[in-house]
Every structure is written in structure tokens, then in C-alpha cells.
Design an enzyme around this catalytic site. Structure first.
Site, PDB file in Angstrom:
ATOM      1  N   ILE A 144      25.921 -28.812  48.243  1.00 37.63           N
ATOM      2  CA  ILE A 144      27.323 -28.451  48.059  1.00 37.63           C
ATOM      3  C   ILE A 144      27.869 -27.948  49.387  1.00 37.63           C
ATOM      4  O   ILE A 144      27.285 -27.059  50.002  1.00 37.63           O
ATOM      5  CB  ILE A 144      27.471 -27.364  46.981  1.00 37.63           C
ATOM      6  CG1 ILE A 144      26.899 -27.843  45.644  1.00 37.63           C
ATOM      7  CG2 ILE A 144      28.914 -26.936  46.830  1.00 37.63           C
ATOM      8  CD1 ILE A 144      26.736 -26.737  44.620  1.00 37.63           C
ATOM      9  N   SER A 145      28.989 -28.506  49.850  1.00 41.37           N
ATOM     10  CA  SER A 145      29.668 -28.058  51.057  1.00 41.37           C
ATOM     11  C   SER A 145      28.741 -28.153  52.268  1.00 41.37           C
ATOM     12  O   SER A 145      28.373 -29.264  52.658  1.00 41.37           O
ATOM     13  CB  SER A 145      30.217 -26.641  50.849  1.00 41.37           C
ATOM     14  OG  SER A 145      31.068 -26.275  51.905  1.00 41.37           O
ATOM     15  N   SER A 146      28.316 -27.042  52.850  1.00 42.02           N
ATOM     16  CA  SER A 146      27.353 -27.107  53.953  1.00 42.02           C
ATOM     17  C   SER A 146      26.101 -27.853  53.512  1.00 42.02           C
ATOM     18  O   SER A 146      25.512 -28.621  54.281  1.00 42.02           O
ATOM     19  CB  SER A 146      26.987 -25.702  54.425  1.00 42.02           C
ATOM     20  OG  SER A 146      26.050 -25.734  55.467  1.00 42.02           O
TER      21      SER A 146
END
Length: 431
Positions: A157-159
Site C-alpha cells: 500500500i502506498s510506499s
């Protein structure tokens, strides 16, 4: 030995520091450290797992029913997150309980709590930094559990989504597939000044041809000619942290890497507001699958999405049937609203041939709605991605039988009912 108990499922906000309240996971306790095989059904920190140039921590979840030669899923957290937060806030451990695979939760120790997806070391196979440490975690797990090296997967998720792109680029011979929620293409975040942040990429202004994007991936492991992992990408059109153009650039990159057309082989709408495109094939395990969420921001991850990624990986035994595969359930939802409030009525019908004994109904409240009280279930949390758990008198639902539950909520103008539901992790049809 102290361990982390399983907590009720809640969704993870896939956020960077400015968007994620630090208190969300501040209470997550510390797992105990072990250097031998981990105990089952609890999260355990593994130490001395191998080469680890950036001092990552390794957390491992092994289900009670771990299979012989299990598959391995690497679940990578968002900025400000941790391995234990990813464990507590996503369904991967619960899905492991069902399907018998092992989950690795890498955890960053640098102050930003973001993964290195920008340095020259990170963007090269064996170059150093976080990917090398994660590869060591995989090697430790394969050696300890005789894991199936043909069934190793990455998701984040994200990073963590950006790291998923990096891992599949650096180690195409290790991973079978990946699922990236709110990420950017491999190499998009590259910097040479030591900075972890690339504003041009995050702002969606870094664009390349498919060939150029593909060349960046191929340069991570020069001379490699073997099979490449399949890729599933997710992005919200209103993402203001890693802007939406990155979604199209990811599609360009991975269709080129996998040698398939940029023209979708199939397009559908599995959930209202979602557009799913598949490239190179039409089934659940297409080379590239992309899900665009209309009007959704950076924090798109919610309950049920991990199960969809699991289907893309092929770990749920669903075979090639079109996904999503509705479970044996139907939910009908209606609301009755007034100026600032509403009541919602939900009817859950067991459309299967066997009884349901104990249930959790997961759904996402429309923006601005907050549950103030409910009946027929206990609801947690009160807004966002909510899970309703049966009470003592209605936990059993016979075939073709129904239970009715409901809640009262405040709203900020949007009084709509939720549009999608999962019952015990399986998608329900909408009534």
C-alpha cells in the site's frame, strides 16, 4: 514469550505522513523475536534472517494449517506504518488461515518509515538497501518452511505499493505476481541526491513511452530472459498524494515488460465506481490487471481488496472463472434519511447450500457518514471501512434464510447506502 494477538479486521489507510493519523496504530504491541521457526497463529519477529543492509525488521505469520511447501505473500506497509500495523490492519493473516500460506511483513526502521524506492541501490538487483533485506526474508522463509518458490507474491500500500513495483523489477525470477495499491511505476521515484521523495513522480508529471518504462525494469537485472511476474495495480482517480497519471504509467510499464497489448482484452465494472481492465488475457490471472476507483483518494485500500488480489495471485483455488466471484450471499441495503441523519436496513441472505455459522459483514460507508448506534450486529469502526459482526442470536444463517440488521448514522449530505459487501471475506451480490 509475548506475542501479538489477532485483532478484529479493520481497513488500512494507505497514507503518507500528512494523511495518516499517528494514533491509528500507535497501540500495536511489539512481537517477540525468534531465530528459529515461528510459532503458528501469531505474529513473530524473526531476527538474524540474512543480509540486511538497511536494518529492516522481519515479522512472520504462519497459520495453524500451514500447507506443505506453502506459498509466501510479502505484505509491505505504507509510510508511517510497520509490519505489525500491516498485520493488524489487513486481511492477509486471515486469508492465510483459510488457504495455508505464509505472510512476511517487512518493517522499516528509518525515521520516515517509508521504503527506499528511489536510490540507485534499491533499483538494481542485489544493489543493496531494502530490496536485498526483503529478499533475505524470503530466502529464510523458503529454507525454513520448504516454501514453493514458484508461488511467492508481493503486495503493498502506498510506499509498499511502490516497493512492490521495485521488487518485481529487481527480482523477476523470485516473484510470480504482485498487487500494488496506490503506487507508481518502477523507477519513477528515482533520485540521485539521497532524497526519499520525488515530487515530479508523485505529482504525476513523469511520463515515458511503454518501451522506456519497460527498459527501466529490464535494466534492474541486465541479461535476464526468463518469465516475468504478473502485475495488478489499483489507483483512485482523486489521489492527491501519488497522482492518478501514475496509474496509466504503471499500465504502460507492465504491459511492455510482459509483452502484451496496451489495448484491454476485457473491461468491466466489478463494483459501482470501479473500472477493471485486463491486458493480455480475459481471466482472473491476466498478465496485467488494473482497477481504477472513481472519485477515490490515496487511502483507497479497504476490506475485501486483499481477497481480490489473492484471486489474481491464484491462491484461493478459484481457477480461471471471471473475478470477482460472489460468495453464496446477497445483501439488500436501503436507507431512510433526514437532514443530518439516516437509518439503514441491511438484509443478508445465505444463497448457498450450507449454513453460515458466525459471520462478519464488511462494507464501506459513504464519505461523511458515521454510525451512532446499530442493531443485529456490532459495528467497528464507526466510519470508513466498517465490519459488522453477528450477535449471539443471529450468528447462524441457514441456506436460503436471511437476517436483518441495521444502524443509525449521521451524514454530511450523502445519505446513500453502501454499494458493496463481503461476508466472511467473500463478495456478496447486491440485492
Amino acid at each position: 514469550m509475548s506475542t501479538i494477538p489477532r485483532r478484529p479486521l479493520s481497513s488500512v489507510l494507505a497514507a503518507l505522513p500528512a494523511l495518516l493519523a499517528a494514533v491509528l496504530f500507535a497501540a500495536v504491541p511489539t512481537a517477540s523475536a525468534r531465530t528459529e521457526a515461528a510459532p503458528t497463529a501469531t505474529l513473530t519477529e524473526i531476527t538474524s534472517f540474512g543480509t540486511n543492509p538497511s536494518n529492516l525488521q522481519m515479522y512472520l505469520y504462519v497459520p495453524d494449517n500451514v500447507t506443505a511447501h506453502p506459498a509466501v505473500v510479502v505484505a509491505v506497509h505504507y509510510c508511517t506504518g510497520s509490519g505489525p500495523a500491516m498485520y493488524n490492519g489487513t486481511e492477509w493473516a486471515r486469508l492465510a488461515d483459510t488457504y495455508g500460506f505464509v505472510v512476511i511483513y517487512p518493517s522499516v526502521t528509518r525515521s520516515s518509515k517509508c521504503f527506499d524506492v528511489s536510490s540507485p541501490q534499491a533499483l538494481k538487483r542485489g544493489g543493496g538497501s531494502d530490496p536485498v533485506g526483503i529478499k533475505s526474508m524470503i530466502d529464510w522463509t523458503v529454507n525454513t518452511y520448504s516454501a514453493d518458490t514458484g508461488r511467492i507474491y508481493a503486495t503493498g500500500i502506498s510506499s509498499g505499493a511502490m516497493m512492490t513495483n521495485v521488487l518485481l523489477g529487481d527480482y523477476p525470477d523470485v516473484f510470480a505476481a504482485g498487487a500494488a495499491f496506490s503506487g507508481v511505476p518502477f523507477g519513477c521515484f528515482a533520485t540521485t541526491d539521497g532524497s526519499e521523495w520525488n515530487s515530479a513522480c508523485s505529482g504525476g508529471t513523469v511520463t515515458h513511452t511503454p518501451q522506456q518504462w519497460g527498459d527501466l525494469v529490464r535494466a534492474a537485472y541486465p541479461g535476464y530472459t526468463g518469465p516475468r511476474p504478473r502485475m495488478q495495480v489499483w489507483h483512485g482517480t482523486a489521489d492527491d498524494v501519488l497522482r492518478y497519471p501514475n496509474f496509466g504509467e504503471e499500465i504502460k510499464q507492465w504491459t511492455n515488460v510482459l509483452g502484451v497489448s496496451q489495448t484491454p482484452a476485457a473491461t468491466d465494472t466489478p463494483v459501482s465506481g470501479w473500472t477493471r481492465t485486463r491486458y493480455g488475457a480475459t481471466g482472473d490471472r491476466a498478465p496485467v490487471e488494473a482497477i481504477s476507483l472513481q472519485g477515490v483518494g490515496h487511502n483507497l485500500y479497504t476490506t475485501g481488496m486483499a481477497a481480490r488480489a489473492l484471486t489474481f495471485f491464484g491462491l484461493d483455488g478459484s481457477g480461471p472463472a471471471p473475478q470477482p466471484q460472489p460468495g453464496a450471499c446477497k445483501v439488500t441495503a436501503t436507507t431512510n434519511a433526514w437532514s443530518t441523519g439516516l437509518t439503514a436496513s441491511l438484509t443478508i441472505t445465505n444463497t448457498g447450500a450450507t449454513a453460515v455459522n458466525g459471520w462478519q459483514l464488511a462494507f464501506t460507508l459513504p464519505t461523511g457518514q458515521t454510525i451512532t448506534n446499530g442493531w443485529g450486529a456490532t459495528y467497528s469502526p464507526s466510519s470508513g471501512a466498517v465490519t459488522g459482526t453477528n450477535v449471539t442470536y443471529n450468528g447462524a444463517i441457514a441456506p436460503n434464510a436471511s437476517v436483518s440488521i441495521g444502524y443509525q448514522a449521521n451524514h454530511g449530505g450523502n445519505s446513500a447506502a453502501p454499494g458493496a459487501f463481503t461476508l466472511n471475506g467473500k463478495a456478496c451480490t447486491a440485492g
